[in-house]
Design a protein around this motif. Structure first.
Motif, short mmCIF file in Angstrom:
data_model
loop_
_atom_site.label_atom_id
_atom_site.label_comp_id
_atom_site.label_asym_id
_atom_site.label_seq_id
_atom_site.Cartn_x
_atom_site.Cartn_y
_atom_site.Cartn_z
N LYS A 1 -12.27 16.48 12.66
CA LYS A 1 -13.01 15.33 12.43
C LYS A 1 -14.06 15.22 13.91
O LYS A 1 -14.77 14.86 14.61
CB LYS A 1 -12.21 14.28 12.60
CG LYS A 1 -12.96 12.78 13.29
CD LYS A 1 -12.10 11.62 11.92
CE LYS A 1 -11.73 11.21 13.73
NZ LYS A 1 -10.48 10.20 14.19
N GLN A 2 -12.80 15.57 15.04
CA GLN A 2 -13.11 15.20 16.57
C GLN A 2 -13.94 16.84 17.25
O GLN A 2 -14.89 16.31 18.23
CB GLN A 2 -11.31 15.61 17.65
CG GLN A 2 -11.38 15.28 18.72
CD GLN A 2 -12.10 13.67 19.39
OE1 GLN A 2 -11.26 13.08 17.89
NE2 GLN A 2 -12.55 13.83 19.81
N ASP B 1 -19.25 21.02 1.98
CA ASP B 1 -18.68 22.46 0.75
C ASP B 1 -17.21 21.87 0.43
O ASP B 1 -17.36 20.15 0.58
CB ASP B 1 -18.36 23.65 1.70
CG ASP B 1 -17.39 23.85 2.44
OD1 ASP B 1 -16.58 22.30 2.58
OD2 ASP B 1 -17.12 24.90 2.60
N ASN B 2 -16.98 22.28 -1.24
CA ASN B 2 -15.91 21.68 -1.14
C ASN B 2 -14.12 21.83 -1.10
O ASN B 2 -13.56 21.70 -1.52
CB ASN B 2 -15.79 22.12 -2.66
CG ASN B 2 -16.85 21.77 -3.72
OD1 ASN B 2 -16.83 20.55 -3.67
ND2 ASN B 2 -17.65 22.78 -4.79
N GLY B 3 -14.63 22.24 0.08
CA GLY B 3 -13.11 23.03 1.30
C GLY B 3 -12.38 21.22 1.69
O GLY B 3 -13.04 20.51 1.75
N ALA B 4 -10.80 21.94 0.66
CA ALA B 4 -10.25 19.92 1.31
C ALA B 4 -10.32 19.66 2.69
O ALA B 4 -10.22 18.52 2.68
CB ALA B 4 -8.75 20.44 0.61
N THR C 1 -12.32 15.95 6.55
CA THR C 1 -12.87 15.65 7.41
C THR C 1 -13.79 14.38 7.42
O THR C 1 -13.92 13.36 8.49
CB THR C 1 -13.28 16.99 7.85
OG1 THR C 1 -12.65 17.93 8.41
CG2 THR C 1 -13.95 16.18 9.40
N SER C 2 -15.15 13.89 6.20
CA SER C 2 -15.40 13.14 5.99
C SER C 2 -15.19 12.08 5.59
O SER C 2 -15.69 10.88 5.98
CB SER C 2 -16.25 13.97 4.53
OG SER C 2 -16.68 15.50 5.30
N LYS C 3 -14.41 12.18 4.71
CA LYS C 3 -12.84 10.64 4.43
C LYS C 3 -12.89 10.03 6.14
O LYS C 3 -12.93 8.81 6.28
CB LYS C 3 -12.16 11.00 3.16
CG LYS C 3 -13.06 11.36 2.43
CD LYS C 3 -11.22 11.76 1.47
CE LYS C 3 -11.70 11.82 -0.32
NZ LYS C 3 -11.54 12.16 -0.81
N LEU C 4 -12.28 11.12 7.09
CA LEU C 4 -11.43 10.22 8.34
C LEU C 4 -13.36 10.20 9.00
O LEU C 4 -12.91 9.23 9.60
CB LEU C 4 -11.69 12.04 9.04
CG LEU C 4 -9.50 11.56 8.61
CD1 LEU C 4 -9.80 13.02 9.39
CD2 LEU C 4 -8.91 10.60 8.79
N LEU C 5 -14.53 10.76 9.00
CA LEU C 5 -15.25 9.82 9.57
C LEU C 5 -15.74 8.89 8.97
O LEU C 5 -15.96 7.92 10.16
CB LEU C 5 -17.02 11.69 9.36
CG LEU C 5 -16.75 12.95 10.09
CD1 LEU C 5 -17.29 13.37 10.19
CD2 LEU C 5 -16.46 11.81 12.36
N SER D 1 -23.87 0.34 4.85
CA SER D 1 -22.16 0.79 4.96
C SER D 1 -21.72 2.13 4.76
O SER D 1 -22.19 3.00 5.59
CB SER D 1 -22.87 0.17 3.18
OG SER D 1 -23.29 1.57 2.69
N THR D 2 -20.78 2.59 5.02
CA THR D 2 -19.80 3.14 4.92
C THR D 2 -20.51 5.01 4.82
O THR D 2 -21.38 5.12 3.16
CB THR D 2 -18.67 3.46 4.46
OG1 THR D 2 -17.94 2.41 4.46
CG2 THR D 2 -17.38 4.99 4.34
N MET D 3 -20.21 5.73 4.96
CA MET D 3 -21.35 6.87 5.32
C MET D 3 -20.53 7.68 3.44
O MET D 3 -19.98 7.71 3.02
CB MET D 3 -21.64 8.45 5.98
CG MET D 3 -20.43 8.68 6.53
SD MET D 3 -20.55 10.08 7.55
CE MET D 3 -19.37 10.64 7.09
N ALA D 4 -21.61 7.51 3.64
CA ALA D 4 -21.80 8.31 1.68
C ALA D 4 -21.54 10.14 2.52
O ALA D 4 -22.13 10.58 2.88
CB ALA D 4 -23.43 8.69 1.02
#
Length: 170
Positions: free
Chosen positions: A44-45, A67-70, A75-79, A113-116
């Motif tokens: 994220k940083q 991709d589907n990497g955890a 990272t996307s959720k943190l963004l 709204s929050t990014m998809a």
């Protein structure tokens, strides 16, 4: 965004896609060499640093394809969380009022709204195909052995079965 590892180097690729004059434009913002662990927070940083170099604010991001990497999903959720915090605490010196009123505000507020977070369909399909091949591996090996035996028995005739090349399966 995607993370690739080759020859002991770890690279985070960051692309931007936008529409300009009814054309989709894809621009590579960065190929960032990662020197720390690939945790969601570190990725994220790195993404925020890259966006900052191009003066792109987190509130301008409408979606993230990964991709589907955890770690990349994290990272996307943190963004998403960072974007929500920015949108809930808008900066008073925001330059959104400087934009000509050609429908920008209406579109921006609708998409604000929050990014998809979108998982890459091609990557998901590749993983599914790989899983199928993995489950069939024993059968494939049995078929190869049978073909090798038949080739020995039918040597010299025109009906010799073809032996596949393992690299052609992938």
């Amino acid at each position: 965004m995607d993370v690739a590892t080759r020859q002991n180097r770890h690279i985070l690729g960051i692309n931007a896609q936008y529409i300009d004059g009814y054309k989709i434009i894809i621009y590579t913002l960065g190929m960032v060499e990662l020197r720390s662990r690939h945790t969601g927070e570190n990725l994220k940083q790195e993404i925020l640093n890259c966006l900052d170099q191009f003066k792109i604010e987190i509130r301008q991001i409408y979606s993230s394809t990964t991709d589907n990497g955890a770690n990349v999903i994290k990272t996307s959720k943190l963004l998403q969380i960072s974007q929500g915090q920015v949108q809930n605490n808008p900066n008073d010196d925001s330059d959104s009022n400087d934009v000509d009123d050609d429908g920008y505000d209406e579109v921006h507020n609708t998409l604000k709204s929050t990014m998809a977070v979108v998982r890459c369909a091609a990557h998901t399909l590749q993983l599914a195909a790989y899983d199928v091949i993995k489950t069939m591996q024993t059968n494939i090996e049995s078929c190869r052995k049978a073909v090798k035996s038949l080739r020995c028995i039918l040597r010299g005739t025109s009906n010799v079965p073809i032996l596949d090349n393992a690299t052609q399966l992938y």
